[in-house]
Scaffold this motif. Structure first.
Motif, PDB file in Angstrom:
ATOM      1  N   GLN A 272       1.195 -10.548 -48.507  1.00  0.00           N
ATOM      2  CA  GLN A 272       1.546 -11.639 -49.417  1.00  0.00           C
ATOM      3  C   GLN A 272       0.320 -12.164 -50.161  1.00  0.00           C
ATOM      4  OE1 GLN A 272       3.517 -14.955 -47.534  1.00  0.00           O
ATOM      5  NE2 GLN A 272       3.958 -15.940 -49.466  1.00  0.00           N
TER       6      GLN A 272
ATOM      7  N   SER B 135      -0.426  -9.949 -53.050  1.00  0.00           N
ATOM      8  CA  SER B 135       0.536 -10.212 -54.114  1.00  0.00           C
ATOM      9  C   SER B 135       0.188 -11.494 -54.875  1.00  0.00           C
ATOM     10  CB  SER B 135       1.941 -10.313 -53.520  1.00  0.00           C
ATOM     11  OG  SER B 135       2.878 -10.653 -54.511  1.00  0.00           O
ATOM     12  N   GLN B 136      -0.186 -12.550 -54.157  1.00  0.00           N
ATOM     13  CA  GLN B 136      -0.546 -13.818 -54.795  1.00  0.00           C
ATOM     14  C   GLN B 136      -1.779 -13.659 -55.676  1.00  0.00           C
ATOM     15  OE1 GLN B 136      -1.035 -16.256 -51.306  1.00  0.00           O
ATOM     16  NE2 GLN B 136       1.117 -16.850 -51.240  1.00  0.00           N
TER      17      GLN B 136
ATOM     18  N   LEU C 296       2.858  -9.463 -57.994  1.00  0.00           N
ATOM     19  CA  LEU C 296       3.870  -8.720 -57.241  1.00  0.00           C
ATOM     20  C   LEU C 296       3.899  -7.257 -57.654  1.00  0.00           C
ATOM     21  CD1 LEU C 296       6.100  -8.707 -55.134  1.00  0.00           C
ATOM     22  CD2 LEU C 296       7.694  -9.461 -56.917  1.00  0.00           C
TER      23      LEU C 296
ATOM     24  N   LEU D 124       1.271  -5.300 -55.806  1.00  0.00           N
ATOM     25  CA  LEU D 124       1.687  -4.996 -54.434  1.00  0.00           C
ATOM     26  C   LEU D 124       2.693  -3.846 -54.425  1.00  0.00           C
ATOM     27  CD1 LEU D 124       1.641  -5.580 -51.405  1.00  0.00           C
ATOM     28  CD2 LEU D 124       3.405  -7.317 -51.797  1.00  0.00           C
ATOM     29  N   LYS D 125       3.649  -3.885 -55.330  1.00  0.00           N
ATOM     30  CA  LYS D 125       4.629  -2.798 -55.419  1.00  0.00           C
ATOM     31  C   LYS D 125       3.945  -1.473 -55.766  1.00  0.00           C
ATOM     32  CE  LYS D 125       8.558  -5.665 -56.797  1.00  0.00           C
ATOM     33  NZ  LYS D 125       9.463  -6.002 -57.917  1.00  0.00           N
TER      34      LYS D 125
END
Length: 185
Positions: free
Chosen positions: A138, A141-142, A146, A149-150
């Protein structure tokens, strides 16, 4: 200062640049120590130790939720990210340290090129690639979006180890920004 994260199209547009990373010989581009949780210190050089990991980093003191006694996991002693990947994702060198990795090197760290057990000579130290995957979280991602991260979590991203790799120090030594990184055959 607002940061504009790349979307999936922007990230995928950089894949050829990432795939062109050298296979057998590269360079150390950044060394980061994490002396305390949430604190990052960029270093010009560092000592890598078989027991302590990166001297000045909190890896050993922080411990791990993945070990039965919550002690530091030797398989995650050193975290490494391909410098071309973080260059794409972070958009500026001053944001690289936010990834949380200790070494940013320009060498192909994919499972195909560096399967678990592979060794790298980094400066005067030797490290061994762990079988334990280095995954996004997380916080990643932050910090990077996002889509980042994907991108690192796709099957291709996992095979290429776009999020990075875990390693352990096999031979203590000094690593300096600009040092050559060599695969040990």
């Amino acid at each position: 200062m607002a940061v504009n994260h790349l979307d999936m199209n922007g990230l995928e547009a950089g894949i050829d640049y990432i795939l062109d990373t050298p296979d057998d010989k590269g360079l150390v581009h950044m060394i980061v120590s994490r002396p305390e949780t949430g604190i990052r210190k960029i270093l010009k050089s560092a000592s890598l130790d078989t027991i302590e990991g990166l001297i000045g980093d909190n890896w050993k003191d922080r411990g791990s939720s993945s070990t039965s006694d919550k002690s530091a996991d030797p398989e995650t002693q050193i975290t490494i990210m391909n410098s071309r990947v973080i260059e794409l994702i972070a958009q500026s060198n001053d944001r690289w340290k936010l990834a949380g990795d200790q070494l940013f090197i320009e060498i192909d760290i994919s499972r195909n090129n560096l399967p678990p057990g592979s060794k790298l000579k980094v400066g005067s130290a030797v490290i061994e690639v762990s079988g334990k995957p280095h995954t996004g979280c997380q916080k990643f991602s932050q910090r990077f979006g996002l889509d980042a991260l994907k991108f690192v979590s796709t099957p291709m991203g996992q095979e290429l180890c776009l999020r990075g790799i875990n390693a352990r120090v096999m031979k203590s030594g000094i690593v300096t920004v600009g040092d050559v990184v060599n695969k040990v055959f």
